[in-house]
Design an enzyme around this catalytic site. Structure first.
Site, PDB file in Angstrom:
ATOM      1  CG  ASP A 160      -0.156   0.047   2.589  1.00 26.72           C
ATOM      2  OD1 ASP A 160       0.772  -0.705   2.689  1.00 26.72           O
ATOM      3  OD2 ASP A 160      -0.564   0.997   3.400  1.00 26.72           O
ATOM      4  CD  GLU A 167       4.098   0.889   7.103  1.00 25.80           C
ATOM      5  OE1 GLU A 167       5.137   1.336   7.663  1.00 25.80           O
ATOM      6  OE2 GLU A 167       3.840   1.327   6.186  1.00 25.80           O
TER       7      GLU A 167
END
Length: 408
Positions: A80, A174
């Protein structure tokens, strides 16, 4: 290898994988699956068995090519990108042989200027990948993914490099602090791991903050201002009072190194109700606990002047200093230190003024230091990646698996 790094990083960064802190799903956004499925396919094309679960955790294995019983080492990166800036329609730009001068980003007014970003001075002569000024780049952490993938390709092309079993993990979310929340340590099945999620050349990080969030809710009494004397309680002013009782010098913009802080992230409200959101950070566990205690003491000091206790506090721990779990296992740091020395990379072991997935994973039973990726200015339009430093990071990964096999 440079061309392969550029090609792979370009392909990955042009896939929008921005996470969403408001989402309750895992991954938090459907578009993270786009990169996860691509990586799954590419790993399978390399002949690696893969395991992609329903929460977006992609694991793969490069089997040992030696008979000896050596530790299984893992390498991790997150798919991400940050929700802090536009992450769609990324158009990577390549600067060959960077000359150290200000560089205009696309057709925008934004300029990548060494006077503003002095770390660029160390990258003169490098090949850089930058943005066109309209989006972030996403090198955080797609550079880490690229480095792991290229290291695996190299190891397969060079079977003379002996290594034990290598586990690979690509994870979601994350950037919104949820990366390890559904990470199955037993399923990953490594003795230790490294996140490829650092920044500047030479970073080897095994100390992080202890981290907590504090939400302060102030309840007021709203009375017509014309007749408010001795009756009104302004929740906004209670919030201001609360913040004023914290040390003015212990904020992010006035601290560095091992110095901790309180950071007011959000303050909103009305006369009737106001909410303050803080993050609390400190490397030292005792100081961390004292910081949380100070928040409660301020609440009690203010409430002592009222009958209805208008100030409420909710404190929740987020992660802890991974040094507590890593330092008792010195070989996990000694291995990359030997590799850095062999490659003439100066090791920078300064503590992280933040956290990584490794901060949480280390307390879940998988000790996980963090290694540089060669990127900087994360989460915004000035983000860049040095392809030269990325190449060094690939060499570090290869060196770690080789050293682990040699020194057991």
């Amino acid at each position: 290898m440079k061309n392969q790094l550029i090609d792979r990083l370009t392909r990955y960064t042009t896939i929008d994988t921005q996470s969403d802190p408001k989402s309750t799903t895992t991954p938090s956004t459907e578009k993270q699956w786009d990169l996860l499925h691509l990586l799954e396919k590419e790993l399978q094309q390399l002949g690696l068995p893969t395991d992609l679960d329903e929460n977006g955790y992609l694991f793969a294995t490069l089997e040992s090519n030696i008979d000896a019983d050596v530790p299984t080492v893992g390498f991790l990166a997150h798919v991400d990108t940050s929700p802090d800036f536009n992450a769609s329609n990324v158009k990577p730009q390549i600067i060959e042989n960077y000359d150290g001068k200000p560089y205009k980003l696309g057709n925008t007014k934004r300029v990548l200027d060494p006077k503003v970003f002095p770390e660029l001075n160390s990258l003169v002569g490098h090949t850089l990948m930058v943005t066109d000024g309209t989006s972030l780049l996403g090198a955080d952490d797609k550079a880490g993914i690229v480095e792991i993938m290229e290291a695996i390709c190299y190891l397969q092309e060079h079977p003379e490099i002996k290594h034990g079993t290598i586990r690979i993990g690509f994870t979601p979310d994350e950037e919104i602090g949820r990366g390890p929340h559904k990470f199955d340590v037993d399923r990953f099945n490594a003795d230790f791991a490294y996140t490829m999620d650092g920044s500047q050349y030479g970073e080897l990080q095994y100390e992080s903050f202890n981290a907590a969030e504090a939400v302060i809710t102030c309840h007021g009494v709203n009375v017509h201002p014309g007749s408010a004397k001795n009756a009104m309680v302004n929740a906004i002013r209670l919030g201001e009072q609360f913040d004023s009782l914290l040390p003015d010098s212990e904020v992010p913009e006035r601290t560095e190194g091992y110095e901790g802080f309180y950071h007011l992230m959000n303050f909103e409200g009305t006369v009737e109700k106001a909410t303050l959101q803080y993050i609390i950070r400190d490397h030292d566990k005792k100081q961390f606990e004292l910081r949380k205690k100070r928040i409660l003491e301020i609440r009690d000091d203010i409430n002592a002047h009222f009958e209805n206790y208008p100030v409420k506090v909710d404190i929740s721990d987020q992660y802890f200093n991974m040094a507590e779990k890593i330092l008792p296992l010195p070989h996990i740091i000694d291995i990359p230190k030997r590799v850095f020395a062999k490659l003439d990379i100066p090791a920078n072991t300064e503590p992280i003024r933040g956290g990584t997935d490794g901060s949480q994973l280390s307390f879940m039973g998988l000790p996980t230091p963090n290694i540089f990726t060669g990127c900087g200015n994360f989460h915004g339009p000035y983000e860049y990646a040095s392809i030269d430093v990325m190449e060094k990071a690939v060499q570090v990964i290869i060196g770690i698996v080789e050293d682990t096999a040699e020194n057991n």
